[in-house]
Design an enzyme around this catalytic site. Structure first.
Site, PDB file in Angstrom:
ATOM      1  N   VAL A   1      12.894 -24.908 -17.881  1.00 56.07           N
ATOM      2  CA  VAL A   1      13.931 -25.390 -16.972  1.00 56.07           C
ATOM      3  C   VAL A   1      15.206 -25.468 -17.812  1.00 56.07           C
ATOM      4  O   VAL A   1      15.379 -26.386 -18.616  1.00 56.07           O
ATOM      5  CB  VAL A   1      13.569 -26.755 -16.366  1.00 56.07           C
TER       6      VAL A   1
ATOM      7  N   LYS B   1       8.116 -31.109 -15.998  1.00 54.56           N
ATOM      8  CA  LYS B   1       9.262 -30.760 -16.826  1.00 54.56           C
ATOM      9  C   LYS B   1       9.267 -31.759 -17.968  1.00 54.56           C
ATOM     10  O   LYS B   1       9.612 -32.924 -17.799  1.00 54.56           O
ATOM     11  CB  LYS B   1      10.569 -30.837 -16.029  1.00 54.56           C
TER      12      LYS B   1
ATOM     13  N   TYR C   1       9.367 -34.792 -13.306  1.00 55.78           N
ATOM     14  CA  TYR C   1      10.422 -34.714 -14.321  1.00 55.78           C
ATOM     15  C   TYR C   1      10.312 -35.956 -15.186  1.00 55.78           C
ATOM     16  O   TYR C   1      10.653 -37.052 -14.773  1.00 55.78           O
ATOM     17  CB  TYR C   1      11.788 -34.625 -13.646  1.00 55.78           C
TER      18      TYR C   1
END
Length: 298
Positions: free
Chosen positions: A202, A160, A132
């Site tokens: 996401v 992400k 992330y």
């Protein structure tokens, strides 16, 4: 597992602050019924830092009970690497399909520290990892150069991408090809990211508007860009609510209005009030009044 719409779901609480597993089951089921491709629990939107490790694993278990064969990922976002490794190991023992890992949200790691931390957490969990990268919220940018240093570890499978720079998606794909699955993590850049090659989303506002989110993704993948754009333009004022210090309260209010859920949050957060609440409520109610008729995409 690393494509499609993966909701970053909210964590539901009762009025006295306990986990509300019944409401989580109901809300998670709406995501599955709409055709989402998995669930991500206990992230920023899921108020993960406000939950104990045991509570996070309990939320994971509830999500798994609803998701069936679809993957459920646990977010690991700890101040210390030791604690992150312990949570990763606990997630593996609990049967998580994978991890979404944030370098320390408190200490802004440099390049060597970022690599060492992510590598340690991946080894501790021994699960597939989605990195992330969110330099806006967490001040740590997992750049392609850092990803190059992680690429030799097969556990790192996805990123992400939340740098807030749409050029980054193309840079990653140009550099790595399909080595990493690129998922967009910024709701109001989703159409743009999917347009240039992101394979997943996401998503945040999906928790209140799952059908519209899934429709945009599927239309994009079917090459029906104009139809997707029409929905996306309607969705944009809502998606902007995800890019805010108050994203949790914004989105929980949207859930309350759109799907009849609750707004309970963990302090220090408090539900929206006053002018801020009125502004968000107006955005959501206007969107509900103008909600588009959806067309099916293969």
């Amino acid at each position: 597992m690393w494509t499609g719409v993966l909701p970053a779901v909210t964590t539901k609480f009762t009025a006295d602050g306990a986990l509300d597993h019944a409401e989580m089951e109901r809300c998670f089921a709406l995501q599955m019924q709409a055709g989402c491709d998995g669930l991500i629990v206990c992230g920023s939107l899921g108020e993960g830092p406000m939950l104990s490790p045991d509570e996070r694993l309990a939320v994971l278990k509830t999500a798994q009970s609803v998701a069936g064969a679809k993957p459920v990922l646990l977010t690991v976002s700890e101040a210390g690497t030791r604690e992150a490794c312990a949570l990763a190991a606990g997630a593996a023992k609990a049967g998580a399909a994978g991890l979404m890992v944030v370098p320390s949200p408190i200490y802004h790691t440099d390049e060597d520290e970022t690599v060492a931390t992510l590598s340690a957490v991946a080894a501790a969990g021994d699960l597939p990892v989605m990195i992330y990268s969110n330099r806006v919220a967490y001040r740590v940018d997992v750049t392609p150069r850092i990803m190059e240093r992680l690429a030799g570890d097969a556990r790192f499978v996805a990123i992400k991408e939340s740098s807030d720079d749409i050029r980054r998606t193309t840079e990653i794909i140009n550099h790595f090809g399909d080595r990493f699955a690129v998922l967009t993590g910024v709701d109001n850049l989703a159409f743009e990211a999917l347009s240039v090659g992101a394979v997943g989303w996401v998503a945040g506002l999906v928790v209140a508007f799952p059908e519209e989110t899934v429709a945009i993704y599927r239309l994009m993948k079917a090459g029906r860009t104009a139809e997707a754009l029409e929905i996306y333009r309607w969705f944009r004022p809502l998606l902007d609510l995800d890019v805010s210090t108050f994203l949790v309260q914004n989105i929980k209010l949207a859930e309350a209005l759109a799907i009849g859920s609750t707004e309970h949050v963990r302090m220090p957060r408090k539900p929206l009030s006053g002018e801020r609440r009125a502004a968000v409520e107006a955005i959501v109610r206007t969107a509900l009044e103008r909600r588009p008729t959806l067309k099916r995409a293969a």
